[in-house]
Scaffold this active site. Structure first.
Site, PDB file in Angstrom:
ATOM      1  N   GLY A 251       9.568  -3.426   6.145  1.00  0.00           N
ATOM      2  CA  GLY A 251       9.709  -2.381   7.151  1.00  0.00           C
ATOM      3  C   GLY A 251       9.948  -0.996   6.592  1.00  0.00           C
TER       4      GLY A 251
ATOM      5  N   GLU B 235      -2.133  -8.239  11.607  1.00  0.00           N
ATOM      6  CA  GLU B 235      -1.441  -6.962  11.832  1.00  0.00           C
ATOM      7  C   GLU B 235      -1.385  -6.653  13.334  1.00  0.00           C
ATOM      8  OE1 GLU B 235       0.238  -6.109   8.901  1.00  0.00           O
ATOM      9  OE2 GLU B 235      -0.595  -4.091   8.859  1.00  0.00           O
TER      10      GLU B 235
ATOM     11  N   LEU C  81       5.650   0.394   3.249  1.00  0.00           N
ATOM     12  CA  LEU C  81       4.855   0.110   2.044  1.00  0.00           C
ATOM     13  C   LEU C  81       3.909  -1.082   2.267  1.00  0.00           C
ATOM     14  CD1 LEU C  81       7.541   0.690  -0.764  1.00  0.00           C
ATOM     15  CD2 LEU C  81       5.910   2.313   0.209  1.00  0.00           C
TER      16      LEU C  81
ATOM     17  N   LYS D  14       0.825  -1.219   0.000  1.00  0.00           N
ATOM     18  CA  LYS D  14       0.000   0.000   0.000  1.00  0.00           C
ATOM     19  C   LYS D  14       0.859   1.270   0.000  1.00  0.00           C
ATOM     20  CE  LYS D  14       1.061   2.092   3.868  1.00  0.00           C
ATOM     21  NZ  LYS D  14       1.477   1.643   5.103  1.00  0.00           N
TER      22      LYS D  14
ATOM     23  N   SER E 254       8.188 -11.866  -1.720  1.00  0.00           N
ATOM     24  CA  SER E 254       7.572 -10.546  -1.801  1.00  0.00           C
ATOM     25  C   SER E 254       8.482  -9.587  -2.546  1.00  0.00           C
ATOM     26  CB  SER E 254       7.312 -10.033  -0.383  1.00  0.00           C
ATOM     27  OG  SER E 254       6.777  -8.736  -0.423  1.00  0.00           O
TER      28      SER E 254
ATOM     29  N   SER F  79       3.915  -6.070   5.603  1.00  0.00           N
ATOM     30  CA  SER F  79       3.291  -6.964   6.590  1.00  0.00           C
ATOM     31  C   SER F  79       1.839  -7.227   6.216  1.00  0.00           C
ATOM     32  CB  SER F  79       3.379  -6.382   7.999  1.00  0.00           C
ATOM     33  OG  SER F  79       2.687  -5.168   8.090  1.00  0.00           O
TER      34      SER F  79
ATOM     35  N   ASP G 237      -3.742  -0.555   6.072  1.00  0.00           N
ATOM     36  CA  ASP G 237      -2.844  -1.374   5.239  1.00  0.00           C
ATOM     37  C   ASP G 237      -3.515  -2.669   4.774  1.00  0.00           C
ATOM     38  OD1 ASP G 237      -1.181   0.583   6.207  1.00  0.00           O
ATOM     39  OD2 ASP G 237       0.521  -0.749   6.541  1.00  0.00           O
TER      40      ASP G 237
HETATM   41  N1  LIG Z   1       8.793 -11.002   2.279  1.00  0.00           N
HETATM   42  C1  LIG Z   1       8.270 -11.328   3.458  1.00  0.00           C
HETATM   43  N2  LIG Z   1       8.221 -12.602   3.841  1.00  0.00           N
HETATM   44  C2  LIG Z   1       7.713 -12.897   5.036  1.00  0.00           C
HETATM   45  N3  LIG Z   1       7.246 -12.027   5.932  1.00  0.00           N
HETATM   46  C3  LIG Z   1       7.270 -10.761   5.613  1.00  0.00           C
HETATM   47  C4  LIG Z   1       7.786 -10.336   4.359  1.00  0.00           C
HETATM   48  N4  LIG Z   1       7.697  -9.003   4.307  1.00  0.00           N
HETATM   49  C5  LIG Z   1       7.153  -8.604   5.491  1.00  0.00           C
HETATM   50  N5  LIG Z   1       6.892  -9.652   6.271  1.00  0.00           N
HETATM   51  C6  LIG Z   1       6.305  -9.597   7.622  1.00  0.00           C
HETATM   52  O1  LIG Z   1       6.015  -8.224   7.897  1.00  0.00           O
HETATM   53  C7  LIG Z   1       6.832  -7.714   8.960  1.00  0.00           C
HETATM   54  C8  LIG Z   1       7.294  -6.279   8.648  1.00  0.00           C
HETATM   55  O2  LIG Z   1       6.184  -5.452   8.819  1.00  0.00           O
HETATM   56  P1  LIG Z   1       6.244  -3.913   9.220  1.00  0.00           P
HETATM   57  O3  LIG Z   1       7.268  -3.705  10.283  1.00  0.00           O
HETATM   58  O4  LIG Z   1       4.844  -3.517   9.489  1.00  0.00           O
HETATM   59  O5  LIG Z   1       6.793  -3.198   7.919  1.00  0.00           O
HETATM   60  P2  LIG Z   1       5.996  -2.682   6.630  1.00  0.00           P
HETATM   61  O6  LIG Z   1       5.974  -1.204   6.774  1.00  0.00           O
HETATM   62  O7  LIG Z   1       6.833  -3.122   5.475  1.00  0.00           O
HETATM   63  O8  LIG Z   1       4.642  -3.294   6.670  1.00  0.00           O
HETATM   64  C9  LIG Z   1       7.976  -8.688   9.060  1.00  0.00           C
HETATM   65  O9  LIG Z   1       8.440  -8.733  10.398  1.00  0.00           O
HETATM   66  C10 LIG Z   1       7.329 -10.019   8.657  1.00  0.00           C
HETATM   67  O10 LIG Z   1       6.607 -10.551   9.744  1.00  0.00           O
HETATM   68  C1  LIG Z   2       1.275   7.794  10.815  1.00  0.00           C
HETATM   69  C2  LIG Z   2       0.201   6.804  10.372  1.00  0.00           C
HETATM   70  O1  LIG Z   2      -0.930   7.529   9.909  1.00  0.00           O
HETATM   71  C3  LIG Z   2       0.689   5.968   9.189  1.00  0.00           C
HETATM   72  C4  LIG Z   2       1.921   5.161   9.457  1.00  0.00           C
HETATM   73  O2  LIG Z   2       2.301   4.448   8.303  1.00  0.00           O
HETATM   74  P1  LIG Z   2       3.607   3.526   8.205  1.00  0.00           P
HETATM   75  O3  LIG Z   2       3.805   2.840   9.531  1.00  0.00           O
HETATM   76  O4  LIG Z   2       4.767   4.382   7.832  1.00  0.00           O
HETATM   77  O5  LIG Z   2       3.215   2.560   7.085  1.00  0.00           O
HETATM   78  C5  LIG Z   2      -0.178   5.935  11.557  1.00  0.00           C
HETATM   79  C6  LIG Z   2      -1.438   5.068  11.378  1.00  0.00           C
HETATM   80  O6  LIG Z   2      -2.251   5.320  10.464  1.00  0.00           O
HETATM   81  O7  LIG Z   2      -1.625   4.125  12.189  1.00  0.00           O
HETATM   82 MG   LIG Z   3       3.262  -3.081   8.253  1.00  0.00          MG
END
Ligand SMILES: Nc1ncnc2c1ncn2[C@@H]1O[C@H](COP(=O)(O)OP(=O)(O)O)[C@@H](O)[C@H]1O
Ligand SMILES: C[C@@](O)(CCOP(=O)(O)O)CC(=O)O
Ligand SMILES: [Mg+2]
Length: 421
Positions: free
Chosen positions: A136, A181, A139, A18, A131, A142, A192
């Site tokens: 992290g 999530e 985008l 997203k 993916s 997760s 997301d």
């Molecule tokens: N390619 C992938 N394969 C497996 N799990 C993934 C992958 N990409 C993301 N994840 C999961 O999503 C988590 C990262 O999420 P998050 O910190 O919310 O970052 P983002 O902003 O990319 O969503 C990872 O710890 C893992 O659990």
């Molecule tokens: C700052 C906020 O509006 C978006 C955060 O987005 P991200 O964690 O950067 O994907 C927080 C939320 O919507 O929970």
């Molecule tokens: Mg995430």
């Protein structure tokens, strides 16, 4: 030895990342945000197993776990007070990895326990997720993972009504992905997983069902990842502290951001307008939204650098997500030459940033038993391995172990051929 398989054939589930276009931070205070799906997706290859176990292979984050399905906890709504407490229920036999793999394993245990619950746990399967989304970076990697995993588990337990995860099934997929999530983030807003499920452009207000804007406009954007680490939690707390000090000033800014989201929704839904006119209006609100986020204190010098580089070429950029680093988006107008975009990309790279050119507004979750015009998933996979290389070394002993190894080792270019299936 002939492996005995239950009566189902391998399938591929995919879900998009997203991009928050407008309204981040304001959405925390009940204002509207607009987000769209990316054409960068997570893909899960799901194959049957003869030994009735559940294997999860995540090559991007170095995870390969084999669960004995019957040792996984059976979860009911009363088992935990919140999904984030799942850790205590992981079987002793499972080594919980550190880093991103940790969240992925906990999410699997939680979603498996809830979705399989009392259903037939003899459905052995392997899920291998690849993916194209950076992990992290804001985008929604997760959410794409959680949506793909939820759709897989619902499909395996026969809870999806339509072939391919149709409109009627999306609410259920989205609901479970939201719980996924929650395992990772405690209190996600839900934007997301909604985008990863429904795709397209969504207007999102916390606590309300998301509204699909049914837009016919696809937006071309350049996403620049500054590679500066950020903490969403700390940035959200910073805005809250500023608001506590200056409530009426900050509320005025949040209201302006809300108005921007409403204007954007109207632009997305407009019909018959000249595309160039729409792009100019979109650029105006991108600039204004970034300025307002800057005044809230959530920009960063790297993000200002992105804004300067693009402003020098009359392109509009804003930070996306929490800010403080992470990613910025730049609208690429229809009339711009590809070479001009390349120049911008090279300049960003010289700053240590990396860029993704992408289209926003594509499809949401999908399940396919044949991909890229091939009769079966296996046929596509065999051809992709022949074309791109990849290992079929079967370390699993399962009939589909070679296919899983091949999918796990395909280069990203081959995975991107899958497109939204
Ligand atoms: N390619 C992938 N394969 C497996 N799990 C993934 C992958 N990409 C993301 N994840 C999961 O999503 C988590 C990262 O999420 P998050 O910190 O919310 O970052 P983002 O902003 O990319 O969503 C990872 O710890 C893992 O659990
Ligand atoms: C700052 C906020 O509006 C978006 C955060 O987005 P991200 O964690 O950067 O994907 C927080 C939320 O919507 O929970
Ligand atoms: Mg995430």
């Amino acid at each position: 030895m002939v492996a005995m398989h239950r009566e189902w054939s391998p399938f591929v589930v995919s879900a998009p990342g997203k991009l928050i276009l407008f309204g981040e931070h304001a959405v925390v205070y009940g204002k509207a945000a607009i987000a769209g799906s990316l054409d960068m997706r997570a893909y899960a290859l799901v194959t049957p197993r003869a030994d009735n176990k559940a294997r999860m292979v995540l090559p991007d984050i170095d995870v390969d776990v084999l669960f004995d399905s019957h040792t996984l906890p059976l979860l009911q709504s009363t088992s935990l007070s919140h999904p984030s407490e799942v850790e205590a229920l992981v079987p002793d036999s499972i080594n919980i990895p550190e880093g991103p793999g940790r969240t992925a394993v906990l999410t699997f245990v939680y979603l498996y326990g809830c979705i399989f619950a009392e259903r037939d746990r003899n459905t052995g399967f392997t899920i291998c997720v690849r993916s194209l989304l950076p992990v992290g970076a804001g985008l929604g990697s997760s959410a794409a993972f959680n949506v793909a995993l939820s759709a897989t588990l619902l499909q395996l337990t026969g809870q999806l009504r339509e072939e391919g995860a149709g409109a009627g099934d999306r609410k259920l997929i989205n609901q479970w992905a939201f719980h996924g999530e929650q395992v990772a983030h405690g209190t996600p807003s839900g934007i997301d997983n909604s985008v990863a499920t429904y795709g397209g452009f969504l207007k999102y207000v916390k606590g309300e069902p998301s509204v699909n804007l049914e837009s016919s406009h696809a937006l071309r954007v350049l996403i620049t990842n500054t590679n500066v680490p950020k903490s969403t939690k700390a940035l959200v707390a910073g805005v809250r502290a500023l608001r506590d000090q200056h409530p009426s000033v900050v509320d005025g800014i949040l209201d302006s951001i809300h108005s921007i989201s409403i204007s954007a929704a109207a632009l997305f839904q407009s019909v018959g307008e000249d595309e160039a006119y729409l792009e100019r209006r979109m650029q105006d609100i991108i600039r204004i939204n970034h300025g307002l986020l800057f005044t809230l204190g959530v920009s960063h010098r790297s993000l200002e650098r992105v804004r300067e580089i693009t402003a020098a070429r009359d392109l509009a950029s804003k930070l996306t997500g929490a800010g403080g680093g992470g990613c910025a988006l730049t609208l690429i107008p229809g009339g711009i030459a590809g070479d001009d975009v390349e120049v911008v990309v090279r300049e960003m790279e010289s700053e240590g940033f990396c860029c993704y050119q992408t289209v926003v507004g594509g499809g949401g979750v999908a399940i396919a038993r044949s991909v890229d015009g091939r009769a079966t998933v296996e046929q596509w996979l065999a051809e992709a391995i022949a074309r791109h290389g990849g290992s079929s070394a079967n370390s699993d002993g399962d009939a589909y172990g070679g296919a899983v190894a091949g999918f796990a080792t395909l280069p990203a270019a081959a995975i991107s051929e899958l497109k939204p299936q």
